[in-house]
Design a protein around this motif. Structure first.
Motif, short mmCIF file in Angstrom:
data_model
loop_
_atom_site.label_atom_id
_atom_site.label_comp_id
_atom_site.label_asym_id
_atom_site.label_seq_id
_atom_site.Cartn_x
_atom_site.Cartn_y
_atom_site.Cartn_z
N UNK A 3 0.98 -1.28 -0.07
CA UNK A 3 -0.06 -0.29 0.08
C UNK A 3 0.86 1.36 -0.11
N UNK A 4 1.93 1.33 0.74
CA UNK A 4 2.85 2.39 0.75
C UNK A 4 3.61 2.37 -0.40
N UNK A 5 3.86 1.52 -1.13
CA UNK A 5 4.67 1.77 -2.65
C UNK A 5 3.69 2.27 -3.48
N UNK A 6 2.29 1.80 -3.31
CA UNK A 6 1.34 2.37 -4.20
C UNK A 6 0.86 3.81 -4.08
N UNK A 7 1.00 4.35 -2.79
CA UNK A 7 0.78 5.59 -2.40
C UNK A 7 1.79 6.54 -3.04
N UNK A 8 3.09 6.06 -2.61
CA UNK A 8 4.33 6.83 -3.01
C UNK A 8 4.32 7.09 -4.57
N UNK A 9 4.03 5.85 -5.34
CA UNK A 9 4.42 5.80 -6.86
C UNK A 9 3.39 6.77 -7.17
N UNK A 10 2.05 6.93 -6.81
CA UNK A 10 0.97 7.68 -7.22
C UNK A 10 1.56 9.42 -6.89
N UNK A 11 2.16 9.45 -5.86
CA UNK A 11 2.74 11.03 -5.45
C UNK A 11 3.91 11.30 -6.37
N UNK A 12 4.61 10.45 -6.82
CA UNK A 12 5.61 10.61 -7.73
C UNK A 12 5.22 10.93 -8.98
N UNK A 13 3.96 10.31 -9.48
CA UNK A 13 3.37 10.42 -10.81
C UNK A 13 2.89 11.69 -10.65
N UNK A 14 2.31 12.35 -9.64
CA UNK A 14 1.90 13.59 -9.40
C UNK A 14 2.65 14.58 -9.48
N UNK A 15 4.12 14.53 -8.91
CA UNK A 15 5.22 15.40 -9.07
C UNK A 15 5.72 15.57 -10.36
N UNK A 16 5.75 14.25 -10.96
CA UNK A 16 6.33 14.41 -12.52
C UNK A 16 5.30 14.93 -13.22
N UNK A 17 3.84 14.73 -13.11
CA UNK A 17 3.01 15.55 -13.85
C UNK A 17 2.78 17.10 -13.83
N UNK A 18 3.16 17.51 -12.49
CA UNK A 18 3.16 18.84 -12.27
C UNK A 18 4.44 19.51 -12.65
N UNK A 19 5.53 18.73 -12.74
CA UNK A 19 6.90 19.37 -13.20
C UNK A 19 6.69 19.63 -14.85
N UNK A 81 13.45 17.44 -4.37
CA UNK A 81 11.82 17.47 -3.86
C UNK A 81 11.37 16.32 -3.51
N UNK A 82 11.08 16.36 -2.12
CA UNK A 82 10.44 15.31 -1.44
C UNK A 82 9.00 15.08 -1.81
N UNK A 83 8.41 13.77 -1.97
CA UNK A 83 6.99 13.62 -2.43
C UNK A 83 6.51 12.68 -1.32
N UNK A 84 7.17 12.42 -0.26
CA UNK A 84 6.60 11.27 0.70
C UNK A 84 5.57 11.84 1.52
N UNK A 85 5.83 12.97 1.98
CA UNK A 85 4.67 13.51 3.12
C UNK A 85 3.76 14.26 2.36
N UNK A 86 3.93 15.19 1.47
CA UNK A 86 2.86 16.26 1.04
C UNK A 86 1.67 15.32 0.52
#
Length: 118
Positions: A3-19, A81-86
């Protein structure tokens, strides 16, 4: 752990999309295979030490490259850029604000969200 890996992957995807949306090709990065940080390289004229000070006054935290490199000069325009907590929304908002600051202070990116800046 899954579950944690799935959440982190989604946040990384969001970061990549925003960049991609707010910085376009101005920000270069490679997707990490793990972890909670994304290394980003901005144009050479961007001083990430100064950028971090300005961004902090607007509620955006980043890790300037010189603080995380053995060769501070070579990392002057790099940041982590940290994407783990935000939250996903905080990631989007933070990248948008960061792009606004970069444009105001350094003249990049010249396009954001597919709109030419004036």
């Amino acid at each position: 752990l899954r579950k944690l890996c799935t959440v982190l992957k989604r946040k990384l995807d969001v970061l990549e999309e925003a960049l991609d949306e707010y910085f376009g090709t101005t920000a270069e990065f490679e997707i990490p295979k793990g972890g909670i940080f994304l290394w980003v390289t901005l144009p050479d004229n961007v001083d990430t030490m100064e950028l971090s000070r300005i961004a902090a006054t607007q509620g955006v935290a980043l890790n300037p490259g010189p603080e995380w490199s053995t060769t501070a000069d070579a990392a002057r325009s790099k940041l982590r850029l940290c994407f783990g907590n935000p939250s996903e929304q905080d990631i989007r908002d933070g990248v948008r604000v960061l792009a606004e600051i970069c444009y105001r202070e350094y003249g990049v990116p010249v396009r954001s969200a597919n709109v030419q800046r004036s």
